[in-house]
Design a protein around this motif. Structure first.
Motif, PDB file in Angstrom:
ATOM      1  N   LEU A  42      12.717  29.377 -13.232  1.00 15.95           N
ATOM      2  CA  LEU A  42      11.500  28.665 -13.938  1.00 15.95           C
ATOM      3  C   LEU A  42      10.925  28.288 -12.786  1.00 15.95           C
ATOM      4  O   LEU A  42       9.670  28.299 -13.452  1.00 15.95           O
ATOM      5  N   ALA A  43      11.107  29.231 -11.381  1.00 14.36           N
ATOM      6  CA  ALA A  43      10.378  29.392 -10.133  1.00 14.36           C
ATOM      7  C   ALA A  43       9.650  30.119 -10.213  1.00 14.36           C
ATOM      8  O   ALA A  43       8.937  30.045  -9.817  1.00 14.36           O
ATOM      9  N   LEU A  44       9.800  31.354 -11.299  1.00 17.02           N
ATOM     10  CA  LEU A  44       9.662  33.101 -10.753  1.00 17.02           C
ATOM     11  C   LEU A  44       8.253  32.609 -11.089  1.00 17.02           C
ATOM     12  O   LEU A  44       7.850  34.452 -10.407  1.00 17.02           O
ATOM     13  N   PRO A  45       7.598  32.485 -12.398  1.00 20.71           N
ATOM     14  CA  PRO A  45       6.022  33.106 -12.481  1.00 20.71           C
ATOM     15  C   PRO A  45       5.385  32.323 -11.054  1.00 20.71           C
ATOM     16  O   PRO A  45       4.481  33.499 -10.775  1.00 20.71           O
ATOM     17  N   ASP A  46       5.438  31.287 -10.502  1.00 18.88           N
ATOM     18  CA  ASP A  46       5.069  30.616  -9.224  1.00 18.88           C
ATOM     19  C   ASP A  46       5.076  31.720  -7.815  1.00 18.88           C
ATOM     20  O   ASP A  46       4.863  32.355  -6.904  1.00 18.88           O
ATOM     21  N   MET A  47       6.659  32.138  -7.829  1.00 18.67           N
ATOM     22  CA  MET A  47       6.676  33.166  -7.434  1.00 18.67           C
ATOM     23  C   MET A  47       6.214  34.729  -7.118  1.00 18.67           C
ATOM     24  O   MET A  47       5.257  34.912  -5.950  1.00 18.67           O
ATOM     25  N   ARG A  48       6.222  35.065  -8.145  1.00 15.63           N
ATOM     26  CA  ARG A  48       5.398  36.572  -8.051  1.00 15.63           C
ATOM     27  C   ARG A  48       4.034  36.022  -8.037  1.00 15.63           C
ATOM     28  O   ARG A  48       3.367  37.053  -7.304  1.00 15.63           O
ATOM     29  N   ALA A  49       3.263  34.952  -8.193  1.00 13.84           N
ATOM     30  CA  ALA A  49       2.373  35.121  -7.773  1.00 13.84           C
ATOM     31  C   ALA A  49       1.470  34.654  -6.652  1.00 13.84           C
ATOM     32  O   ALA A  49       0.673  35.159  -6.165  1.00 13.84           O
ATOM     33  N   ALA A  50       2.789  33.725  -5.923  1.00 13.54           N
ATOM     34  CA  ALA A  50       2.705  33.538  -4.359  1.00 13.54           C
ATOM     35  C   ALA A  50       2.582  34.669  -3.259  1.00 13.54           C
ATOM     36  O   ALA A  50       1.882  34.725  -2.425  1.00 13.54           O
ATOM     37  N   LEU A  51       3.680  35.798  -3.773  1.00 10.71           N
ATOM     38  CA  LEU A  51       3.932  36.912  -2.820  1.00 10.71           C
ATOM     39  C   LEU A  51       2.781  38.207  -3.770  1.00 10.71           C
ATOM     40  O   LEU A  51       3.729  39.621  -3.312  1.00 10.71           O
ATOM     41  N   ASP A  52       2.423  38.072  -4.941  1.00 12.68           N
ATOM     42  CA  ASP A  52       2.289  39.292  -5.402  1.00 12.68           C
ATOM     43  C   ASP A  52       3.315  40.552  -6.414  1.00 12.68           C
ATOM     44  O   ASP A  52       3.023  41.357  -5.301  1.00 12.68           O
ATOM     45  N   MET A  53       4.190  40.123  -6.465  1.00 16.31           N
ATOM     46  CA  MET A  53       5.121  40.753  -6.892  1.00 16.31           C
ATOM     47  C   MET A  53       4.717  41.203  -7.642  1.00 16.31           C
ATOM     48  O   MET A  53       4.439  41.071  -9.168  1.00 16.31           O
ATOM     49  N   SER A  54       5.555  42.172  -7.662  1.00 18.83           N
ATOM     50  CA  SER A  54       5.452  43.005  -9.530  1.00 18.83           C
ATOM     51  C   SER A  54       7.052  42.947  -9.956  1.00 18.83           C
ATOM     52  O   SER A  54       7.730  41.634  -9.827  1.00 18.83           O
ATOM     53  N   SER A  55       6.619  43.484 -11.663  1.00 21.32           N
ATOM     54  CA  SER A  55       8.044  42.596 -12.675  1.00 21.32           C
ATOM     55  C   SER A  55       8.896  42.985 -11.803  1.00 21.32           C
ATOM     56  O   SER A  55      10.452  42.058 -12.169  1.00 21.32           O
ATOM     57  N   THR A  56       9.513  44.251 -11.001  1.00 28.12           N
ATOM     58  CA  THR A  56      10.590  45.182 -10.598  1.00 28.12           C
ATOM     59  C   THR A  56      11.569  44.265  -9.965  1.00 28.12           C
ATOM     60  O   THR A  56      11.915  43.704  -9.469  1.00 28.12           O
ATOM     61  N   ALA A  57       9.995  43.605  -8.647  1.00 27.87           N
ATOM     62  CA  ALA A  57      10.830  42.778  -7.564  1.00 27.87           C
ATOM     63  C   ALA A  57      10.651  41.792  -8.522  1.00 27.87           C
ATOM     64  O   ALA A  57      12.134  41.167  -7.345  1.00 27.87           O
ATOM     65  N   SER A  58      10.438  41.263  -8.965  1.00 30.25           N
ATOM     66  CA  SER A  58      11.032  39.312  -9.259  1.00 30.25           C
ATOM     67  C   SER A  58      11.936  39.937 -10.132  1.00 30.25           C
ATOM     68  O   SER A  58      12.362  38.531 -10.370  1.00 30.25           O
ATOM     69  N   SER A  59      12.082  40.603 -10.666  1.00 27.74           N
ATOM     70  CA  SER A  59      13.485  40.314 -10.758  1.00 27.74           C
ATOM     71  C   SER A  59      15.444  41.217 -10.018  1.00 27.74           C
ATOM     72  O   SER A  59      16.457  40.332 -11.173  1.00 27.74           O
ATOM     73  N   TRP A  60      14.947  41.322  -9.731  1.00 21.87           N
ATOM     74  CA  TRP A  60      15.742  41.195  -8.140  1.00 21.87           C
ATOM     75  C   TRP A  60      15.547  40.191  -7.392  1.00 21.87           C
ATOM     76  O   TRP A  60      17.211  39.583  -6.885  1.00 21.87           O
TER      77      TRP A  60
END
Length: 476
Positions: A42-60
């Motif tokens: 449930l924290a993944l969307p905030d992590m993606r925005a903060a670290l500018d992650m791609s969808s592939t990186a966020s899945s990992w």
């Protein structure tokens, strides 16, 4: 086959001076490990925005932990048997705590993913040692009660992770889903040496030899299989990397079996998987895990995407599952004393089957109270009453000096089965959403896919019920 130096009988394990506190430390460590399976969901969307992650990186961020933990469990169990279970337990908590600190301070996506891999390494050292420490520290009815507490805490960890992840993300920051582990891990490290007794290791006449070939082929094969299943869930089974992972697993795992047949001191004695009490429970435990992995994954999507639940509300929606699981896990030792392990294992699988079948009828317009609440109670209660007796039965016939390897094998079975099962359910979900009626809204398409996946998982739970019936057969 090479001769094996027979271990001499070890001395009796020193009793824990404060057994309640010792159990709290052991189960507390597994609570941390279990929480981190789901705490980032449930924290993944905030992590993606903060670290500018791609969808592939966020899945990992999710998958790196799964890959390292699942791939190294067998090795972690054998290391505990070879070098001391308490030593590996403490080392694992220390590695996990350090990795949590690094993850919480991550400035870049690659840093966070690397820290998650390190968390998985620490978890793989802790996991098999916890059960081995329970087996060596407690005996008789006390052991059954300790395993019931362990099962209750471990089963509830994933649900607690969802609730905690949602609350910390909304009220503080996504970084705290990792940083909260640091003080807790430090306390566990300090207490473990003081209150958890070190099990004695058997004395062997020959110098111990570590099974390097078994470690490499076993760890590599399991990691390849886990990777292939994760990749299949993200893409499809025909993806090139998925196929490459499956081919690598098909080569390495048979090689592992050949190595273990001739190794003087194998990383996993194969007789544990084919004879004795542990062999009797591996199939029902594996099938149960495959069915259960569907619940948190798909209901989380259903709550947030079909009903618009906030992260905190989505996490709290799983509370009936945790309450049912915890309550029945605590009652299971009393039930086993009266009727044996086969009845609760079979009834638990039946309850899970009913709950998943109920969820297979989900509709986007359904209310939580009428369509989800009761199935969650059934599934949680079934898991709570079934898993602890099967674990107790599986480890009851294992020699003390092999309890680490046996625990590693049992947990590997659970983890690999759950990962493979989830990849299959995701494939079913993808096909169902692709074939949904044209013109349907996104909520209806999502719900149709989720319900279809639960239907497939219900079939797996029914197979678990059939496998559990074999536990009524007396051991010859």
């Amino acid at each position: 086959m090479s001769a094996t130096a027979p271990p001499l009988a070890p001395a009796a394990a020193p009793p824990a001076l404060r057994p309640g506190l010792a159990l709290a430390v052991i189960t507390g460590s597994m609570l941390l490990i279990g929480i981190d399976v789901t705490v980032v969901n449930l924290a993944l969307p905030d992590m993606r925005a903060a670290l500018d992650m791609s969808s592939t990186a966020s899945s990992w961020v999710l998958n790196a932990y799964t890959l390292a933990f699942g791939g190294l469990l067998l090795l972690g169990g054998r290391l505990g048997d070879a070098f001391g279970r308490l030593r590996m337990f403490v080392a694992g908590i220390a590695v996990f705590t350090l990795a949590s600190l690094l993850a919480g301070l991550a400035p870049w996506a690659w840093w966070l993913i690397a820290a998650r891999i390190l968390q998985g390494v620490g978890g793989a050292l802790v996991g098999p040692s916890t059960m081995a420490l329970i087996v060596s520290t407690f005996e008789g009815p006390a052991r059954a009660r300790a395993i019931s507490w362990y099962s209750a805490v471990l089963g509830g960890g994933a649900t607690v992770g969802l609730i905690l992840g949602g609350m910390l993300t909304e009220l503080a920051s996504w970084r705290w889903v990792f940083l909260i582990n640091v003080p807790l891990g430090a306390v566990l490290v300090l207490l473990a040496r003081r209150v958890v007794p070190e099990p004695p290791r058997p004395v062997v006449k020959a110098r111990p030899k570590f099974d390097v070939a078994g470690a490499l082929t076993g760890t590599g094969g399991i990691a390849a299989l886990v990777y292939a299943c994760i990749r299949a869930g993200d893409t499809n089974w025909g993806d090139g990397r998925t196929v490459a992972g499956l081919i690598a697993a098909a080569v390495l795992l048979p090689a592992f079996l050949l190595v273990e047949r001739t190794a003087e001191q194998p990383i996993t004695p194969l007789r544990l998987a084919v004879r004795g009490t542990l062999a009797r429970v591996l199939v029902p435990v594996g099938l149960y895990s495959a069915a259960m992995f569907s619940v948190l994954f798909f209901l989380g999507q259903y709550f947030q995407d079909a009903h618009g639940f906030s992260p905190v509300k989505a996490g709290l929606a799983f509370l009936p599952l945790m309450v049912g699981q915890f309550t029945m896990a605590r009652l299971s030792p009393m039930i086993v004393r009266r009727v044996g392990p086969a009845w609760p294992a079979s009834v638990g699988a039946a309850l899970c089957t009913i709950g998943l079948t109920w969820l297979s009828q989900l509709d986007a317009a359904d209310a939580y109270a009428s369509a989800v609440l009761v199935p969650l109670v059934l599934i949680g209660s079934g898991a709570g009453v079934a898993m602890s007796p099967m674990t107790t039965l599986g480890l009851s016939g294992v020699a003390p000096h092999e309890s680490g390897a046996a625990s590693g094998l049992l947990q590997t079975t659970q983890w690999i089965s759950g990962t493979v099962g989830l990849a299959v359910w995701v494939t079913v979900f993808a096909h169902a959403t692709h074939d949904a009626a044209p013109g349907e809204g996104p909520e209806h398409i999502l719900t149709h896919g989720v319900a279809t996946a639960f239907g497939a998982a219900a079939i797996c739970a029914a197979l678990t019920f059939l496998a559990a019936l074999t536990l009524f057969r007396k051991k010859r």
